[in-house]
Design an enzyme around this catalytic site. Sequence first.
Site: not given
Lengths: 451, 311, 446
Positions: A109, A402, A437
């Site tokens: 990510c 996301h 993160c």
Amino acid sequence: MPIDGQSTPTPGGSVPATVPETRRAVIVGANRIPFARAGGAYAKSSNQDMLTAALDGLIARFGLQEERIGQVAAGAVLKHSRDFNLTREAVLGSALSAETPVYDLQQACATGLETVVGLANKIKLGQIDSGIAGGVDSASDAPVVVSEGLREVILDLHRAKSLPQRLQILGRLRPKDLAPLAPGTAEPRTGLSMGEHQALTTAQWKISREAQDELALNSHHNLAAAYESGFFDDLMTPYRGLTRDANLRADTSLEKLAALKPVFGRNLGADATMTAGNSTPLTDGASTVLLASDDWADARDLPKLASVIDAEAAAVDFVHGKDGLLMAPVFAVPRLLARQNLTLADFDYFEIHEAFAATVLSSLAAWEDDEFGRTRLGLDGAFGIIDRSRLNVNGSSLAAGHPFAATGGRIVGTLAKMLHAKAASTGRPARGLVSVCAAGGQGVVAILESL
Amino acid sequence: MTFQEPVVLAEMPSLSKLYVNAAAQAARRRLLGTHDSAVLPEVSHEARGVTVGVENLTAYQHLIGETASDVLPAGFIHAVVFPLAMSVMNRDDFPLPLLGMIHLRNSVEHRSPLVFTAVLDMAARVENLRGHRAGTQVDVVAEVRLAGASDVRWRGVSTYLAKGVFLPGIDKPTAVAGKADFTAPDPTALWQLGVDTGRAYAAVSGDFNPIHLSVLSAKALGMRRSIAHGMYLASRALADVGPARGDSFAWDVEFEAPVFLPSRVALEIGTEQSCSGAWKHSRYVAWNPRSGRRHFSGTVSALQPLAGWPA
Amino acid sequence: MADTYTQLVNSGLGRNLAKKLNLPQPAVLRRYKPGQPLVIGPVVVLGDTPGADKLAAELLSWDLDVRRHAVPAEKLGAIILVLDGLQHPSDLEKPVLAAAGSLRDLRSGGRIITLSHPSAEASSPETAAARQGVDGFLRSLAKELRSGATGNGVLLADGTTTTSPSALGAVRFLLSGRSAFVDGQFLTVSTEDGALPAEPERPLAGKVAVVTGAARGIGAQIARTLHRDGATLILVDIPAAGDQLATVANEVRGTALQLDITGADAGQRIIDHAAQRHGRLDIVVHNAGITRDKLLANMDHTRWNAVININIAAQLRINEALLASEHFRTSPRIVSVASTSGIAGNRGQTNYAASKGGVMGMVRATAPLLASRGGTINAVAPGFIETEMTARIPFAVREVARRLNSLQQGGRPSDVAETIAFLASDAAGGINGEVLRVCGQNLVGA
């Protein structure tokens, strides 16, 4: 003092005495496509399709047609084997010069943010004058692979020389080998999904359901308000009929969020508090950021929103339970701030990626914890408190969604614009912190300053 | 213990033949009645010049989650030497029935690394016949050396229980150590073990014990479902400890409730460091996340290499 | 592409059939392509005034094949009637009948152009009558022309002559394929301002132009045409149309500016963008517009206001910002898209026609404000144009609307765009406050 953690250097301590002069890397602007929920508007769009769309919107915004960019760097987390040159293929399909070189990058990510950092560094070093950082991910068009058994048979068949050999190899095939495998979201070394990992961290830091729901609510309300004010007019280009992030629920409420059943952590013994409402859904989308040297931007009369000051990566040993899977930024931020001689009070905005509401809250809790600061960060006490009114003020991943590798670009574009506007309205420089993160216990954080 | 010449086997025994032989022996004993000796054979079985197949090694490493390096995993060596150990327990003068024995504990000293090209000498013997509240237990000791060398590179002690077998002259332990209540900690890992886990490990380890292979074969031996190989579970835990363990380590595991297949197994793998930050040891414990029953637990700890050994 | 019917009647079998059945026979229009000659065949300049002589001399300098008298049986590209000396209606006879003798020799796609003075400025009733006579004459003649030929007039206001820059610019535009769908119209040249382009194929070279509503249809075509003519483009459309806007921007190598033109700061954001990226702003094309058709009896607040806000209120607000800006001072050009609905009215379009009528009123009233800085503002009123919007009109209505003009066909977005490009060019510097219809001389509003 020996600590059982990752010590934070004393401010200025780790900087070499003579830092070589480098030039600035500026953020000219950004473009993304609205994020879709998996299986939604972009269900049939590939990573290459979406990345090309995001690039073309950026090119159109800044008039970069036929421009030979120094380098384009982008990546995807869920990647087909055919996409070994994903970014190059996207560039070839875009309005940029076909002579634009690229590289693909993959850091879970954190991919998107790392492309920004990598290209900014190249600009600072004078290796390139312009760069486009980006990321894309499709949870809808995810690669599905054949079973290990079938794969071995296919590869061995290819190597076999005679018919009897081939028949013998085919004879190894079992019915179960024919079932395809979808990509798992579980960490390979632990078998725990990201949500289950976070559920453990959530319990460890005693993050309440109410606090998580409240953070999720703010994310939706902030993002909705940003859309209403036209904030995204010059950060986004619609795609496939979507003009806003499909996950955004402007009318959600604490009551609605409270009614959702927990989905993570139910089998782990801990109190389950993480729901579909305070966790990010699987999402499709792409984002891009235009970076440049001052000279390159000035020569083209391009705007300069912010500059990339510095970045830091960290990782944690989640395999052996020492830290939570998504807690690496907790170590990266103190190191970065120490190097830059800054404290949390020196920032106008914080953009902390909301993988889960609890990820943000666990990080804040760790920074506010006296013992953690002493024993794990090697500080005199707690690292510090973040002013919540400066946190994710235009919404973040809980509302926007996301698409793994696209999140970094979304955040950097958003923050750069906010910093520029803040500086313009206050007349003094504004500073922002980005924290993302990533799977594998990783994290990348960066500092941007307004121009 | 009187010294006896070791029996040097011409080649590594075949496990499948051993299992067939064990079944025949069990039938014979049922027919003729158990012999009432309470003495272990004092002979050691040896195999010399043993080599390993690199394809098999790679398959093993991938199955248990080790990187396919050139170094033989400690559990792999256990699998290689296992037929030799079985051959000792398969002797006519071994007093316990081989079939149905339960693996209680395993303890390995992995003293220095062996690479896949090494030619190995192996030896196995049984010792320490003793009572258990549920029957009789025995240790099988296996040692591996480089061909022709005297120093032991790998040493394994496997403790098996012959459940329900009580031999004359061997007393049950008087005090049954009460099992400490187990409270499951937060897991650090969650394994999804498919129904074919036993077959997959049998394929790379050669241990085709029917209780691991299928529901049917397990039922034939009185189990309600097939169970995972204990050494598969322990080897995966060892792999999860990771490279911090270094080249030289002691690896212990104690088995409790068997893992019926398919199932989910929760684990906690934790590391302890010395003041200087160096790895001291790792502990692991595995349990059933639904019932909370403990499956197995163990440690991996640093073993000081002896001076003079190759680095 | 011509519409299917036009294609059909221009093929062998279809042509015969249409003739026998006395059906309309629309021609394939002569449209501008870079590199193509201004006009095909000789140009006859009729009239014996000094203005006629000077114009003929000028046309010769453009390398045109200029005749002062028609040669019998010679195919002609254009007939120009210079009527700048009319004092009495009887003065019309000579040039008009001279033209009449050559009409059958006019090539398909040929041009009739009159140059005369506006009747309003006449000093005597006789002169006024003669000048106004040109109006009726030309509009009728245009309806008699066939095979894609058009007739249009240039009106020379006081102080301008046949060779004033914008008179020449207008003649050039009307002779060319750029004016293919402009028919039966008059264009007034009011000042000596303007200049013919140094590069005839790139008349907008060096100009920075904004086009609103550029994501699709006529707006996208305006962008392509201005780009072809050398302009640097800023393309504006609502954020929701951003993907199509980006596609157009990348095609014409411009920049996409996603904004809602009804926003209070829209004008300033356009100016800021132009100033930052290009340091200047020369041309603004107000193209963005919507329809929300309803009979007035069924009209609601939302439909009425949306149309008024987007089609005229936004233009007024943006113009206010433009007029106040230091970046819009050097020969600025504004071109607004009006509609023949705003002139002739259209059932179900009270809101739309009000807004487009408003555009025309605004253009006339704003003209003096721009004139003071050497700028112009004009409007283009399209008739029936083949677009996504008109494609949604029911077939029968569409077919009637399409044939109800002298050219018996619908126009194309490029026809509107060419006219806008002309009005935005230096060559039209003397044309201010005008509304030019691009309608094929249609009979009703659309």
